[in-house]
Design an enzyme around this catalytic site. Structure first.
Site, short mmCIF file in Angstrom:
data_model
loop_
_atom_site.label_atom_id
_atom_site.label_comp_id
_atom_site.label_asym_id
_atom_site.label_seq_id
_atom_site.Cartn_x
_atom_site.Cartn_y
_atom_site.Cartn_z
N ARG A 62 1.22 8.44 1.92
CA ARG A 62 2.25 7.41 1.93
C ARG A 62 2.70 6.98 0.53
O ARG A 62 3.88 6.96 0.22
CB ARG A 62 1.74 6.16 2.64
N THR A 63 1.72 6.64 -0.31
CA THR A 63 2.06 6.10 -1.63
C THR A 63 2.81 7.18 -2.42
O THR A 63 3.85 6.94 -3.00
CB THR A 63 0.78 5.65 -2.36
N LYS A 91 -11.08 20.26 -17.83
CA LYS A 91 -11.81 19.16 -18.45
C LYS A 91 -11.04 18.48 -19.58
O LYS A 91 -11.61 17.98 -20.53
CB LYS A 91 -13.18 19.61 -18.96
N ARG A 113 -2.70 7.51 -9.57
CA ARG A 113 -3.80 7.16 -8.66
C ARG A 113 -5.04 7.86 -9.16
O ARG A 113 -5.01 9.08 -9.38
CB ARG A 113 -3.49 7.59 -7.23
N HIS A 151 -4.70 -2.19 -5.92
CA HIS A 151 -3.59 -1.35 -5.46
C HIS A 151 -2.35 -2.23 -5.48
O HIS A 151 -1.85 -2.64 -4.44
CB HIS A 151 -3.91 -0.85 -4.04
C1 NCD Z 1 -4.79 2.74 1.00
C2 NCD Z 1 -5.35 3.23 -0.29
O1 NCD Z 1 -5.22 4.38 -0.66
O2 NCD Z 1 -5.93 2.40 -0.96
N1 NCD Z 1 -3.75 3.48 1.53
C3 NCD Z 1 -2.51 3.47 0.99
O3 NCD Z 1 -2.29 3.46 -0.19
N2 NCD Z 1 -1.50 3.42 1.88
C4 NCD Z 1 -5.84 2.43 1.97
C5 NCD Z 1 -6.87 3.44 2.33
O4 NCD Z 1 -7.07 4.49 1.72
O5 NCD Z 1 -7.59 3.16 3.29
#
Ligand code: NCD
Length: 533
Positions: A62-63, A91, A113, A151
């Site tokens: 999703r993100t 590395k 991320r 997040h």
């Molecule tokens: C969340 C995450 O990655 O922190 N999901 C997201 O970003 N939509 C929640 C999760 O992984 O459970």
């Protein structure tokens, strides 16, 4: 240049409440405009020199996809990296990879991320410095989830969704956070993100193994939230007032040791909604979930999908709109009409050295130190009150640390004594060959044995006496490091990042304070930040 251009979003608090409100208003304008068939040109960056880098070093659907689509809306150049297809496998440090990418682009925005906590805070600083030196535009960084820390972009889409549900009434929110509150970074961001509402009631629903970390509970209370704690949904449903907004999180059992896995079933049961609970839910309630949900053991079961409780589908779509706005803000397209105030830079008062009065009749000047076995010092230093009130073994460990870290390999005598006056134990080190300490040493002393005193002695008289408190900031010392193995500053990761701690304001005078890692925000007892070797 627009107000938000080149800024970074590492934690939700990188935007103050007025700035968050601006983002929600703009997103509302965008969403309504698009729904009415407008093209919303004013939001689109459309600049050939603007590049976006999506670095996803942990899984994401999703993100990642909402950012990719939001980038397409802007016509931005997008480069997607993941851990399986890049030099991370060779590395290379993240810092080196990003330095290289900054050099390729005009203006750039990094969406990152990672499993390592505090990554964006660290990189936005070190890379901005690098860009400045190289005369490149300052890149912006957005944290798309770092370990179990925060997040912030999920937080922005969640709050936007709650505001929509509440018809943009910010006066009060009652929310239940249900599920894995320990590992769930989305609920950690809520400790600050919910400040968008004037009055906040938070019910934390999780078995003890998955409870919200103390640090965030404190933070919520410090923000004035009313917090209640329940160990299961069943218990919660017996409570007096039940929230009309339920925010579920997935159980992240993969992050837990085997011991807890034995209990998986009962943990799941505590936070999984069941049909029989339906009659206890008030009308107008909505359930939310950052998703993904587990297909075998969803905490929000699929029989709820077609009910009025389903708020998560709309929530998930809002990720697209809020992220378009975030890119527009940090990419410098919108922000000139922001009317709120800027967050003032925190000023650090380096107040850790307190001058004490010297009484000519004081016990030290009468050489009573002799009585307790310390050799009297004619010229030199005496560090006194080390670890006062601690146990004998703790005080020995302070003494050891002080000698090791301050490199006191000179003639000295030291010991642990019981104070005649207070009956408490304390440590003393007397250093006849040392005439003064550097500022650095005094700072270290304040962080190794806060509240000790330093006496400077000339011709058997104390000529200066200071008490040393915990310093408000401590950094740039080789001997300190963060104890969170997932922190980006952890030496084992070999990123060129300087460990850095702030004294927390929770202990009023600094005496009982803790050191908070600047990057991952893990709280440490002052002793913990020092290496053992
Ligand atoms: C969340 C995450 O990655 O922190 N999901 C997201 O970003 N939509 C929640 C999760 O992984 O459970």
């Amino acid at each position: 240049m627009a107000f938000f251009s080149g800024r970074s979003l590492s934690i939700i608090n990188d935007l103050n409440v007025e700035e968050q409100w601006y983002l929600y208003q703009k997103t509302r304008e965008l969403k309504e405009g698009l729904a009415a068939g407008k093209t919303m040109e004013d939001f689109r960056i459309k600049d050939e020199d603007f590049s976006m880098y999506l670095l996803f070093l942990e899984d994401s659907t999703r993100t990642k996809e909402s950012f990719r689509n939001a980038a397409a809306f802007h016509g931005a150049r997008v480069n997607v990296f993941d851990s399986t297809h890049s030099s991370f496998n060779k590395k290379e440090s993240l810092t080196d990879t990003i330095k290289m990418l900054v050099g390729y682009a005009g203006r750039s925005l990094f969406i990152i991320r990672s499993k390592q906590e505090g990554t964006c805070t660290a990189l936005s600083e070190s890379i901005s410095e690098y860009a400045h030196k190289q005369k490149l535009p300052t890149p912006a960084f957005i944290n798309a989830g770092d370990g179990k820390h925060e997040h912030p972009t999920q937080e922005l889409l969640d709050e936007f969704t709650f505001l929509e549900k509440k018809n943009w009434d910010r006066s009060i929110i009652r929310i239940a956070l249900v599920g894995d509150l320990f590992h769930g970074r989305t609920v950690h961001s809520k400790a600050d993100g919910l400040r968008i509402f004037d009055e906040v009631h938070v019910d934390l629903v999780a078995p003890p193994e998955l409870a919200m970390p103390e640090y965030y509970v404190h933070r919520m209370k410090a923000n004035g939230f009313k917090v209640r704690i329940f160990t299961s949904i069943e218990e919660y449903l017996e409570a007096k007032e039940i929230a009309d907004i339920w925010y579920y999180t997935r159980l992240q059992l993969e992050r837990m040791g085997e011991k807890v896995l034995d209990k998986a079933e009962s943990l799941r049961k505590a936070v999984t909604f069941q049909k029989k609970y339906l009659s206890k839910i008030q009308d107008g309630t909505k359930f939310y979930h950052p998703l993904p949900r587990h297909r075998e053991y969803p905490v929000v079961p699929t029989f709820l999908d077609h009910t009025e409780l389903n708020g998560w589908d709309e929530q998930s779509m809002n990720g697209y709109f809020t992220r378009i706005t975030e890119i527009a803000m940090f990419g410098g397209k919108i922000g000139d009409d922001f009317k709120g105030s800027e967050t003032a830079k925190e000023v650090f008062n380096d107040d850790f050295i307190e001058e004490l009065e010297i009484h000519s009749s004081s016990s030290e000047n009468k050489k009573t130190d002799m009585k307790i076995g310390i050799r009297p010092v004619e010229n030199g230093l005496v560090i006194d009150h080390i670890g006062k009130g601690n146990t004998i073994s703790q005080i020995w460990s302070h003494i050891d640390k002080i000698r090791r870290i301050l490199n006191l390999n000179t003639v000295a005598s030291h010991g642990v004594y019981k104070s005649n006056r207070t009956g408490l134990y304390k440590g003393i080190i007397s250093l006849p060959e040392i005439n003064d300490f550097s500022d650095t040493d005094v700072k270290k002393l304040g962080a190794i044995a806060p509240e000790c005193t330093v006496n400077i002695i000339r011709d058997s008289k104390i000529i200066r006496k200071v008490r040393v408190h915990m310093p408000p900031r401590i950094y740039n010392f080789d001997e300190i490091s963060c104890r969170n193995e997932n922190c980006i500053s952890n030496p084992e990761l070999h990123e060129p990042i300087v460990p850095y701690f702030f004294r927390s304001n929770q202990g009023s005078s600094g005496t009982t304070g803790e050191f908070i890692c600047k990057y991952c925000e893990k709280p440490h007892q002052f002793q913990e930040i020092w290496s053992d070797k």
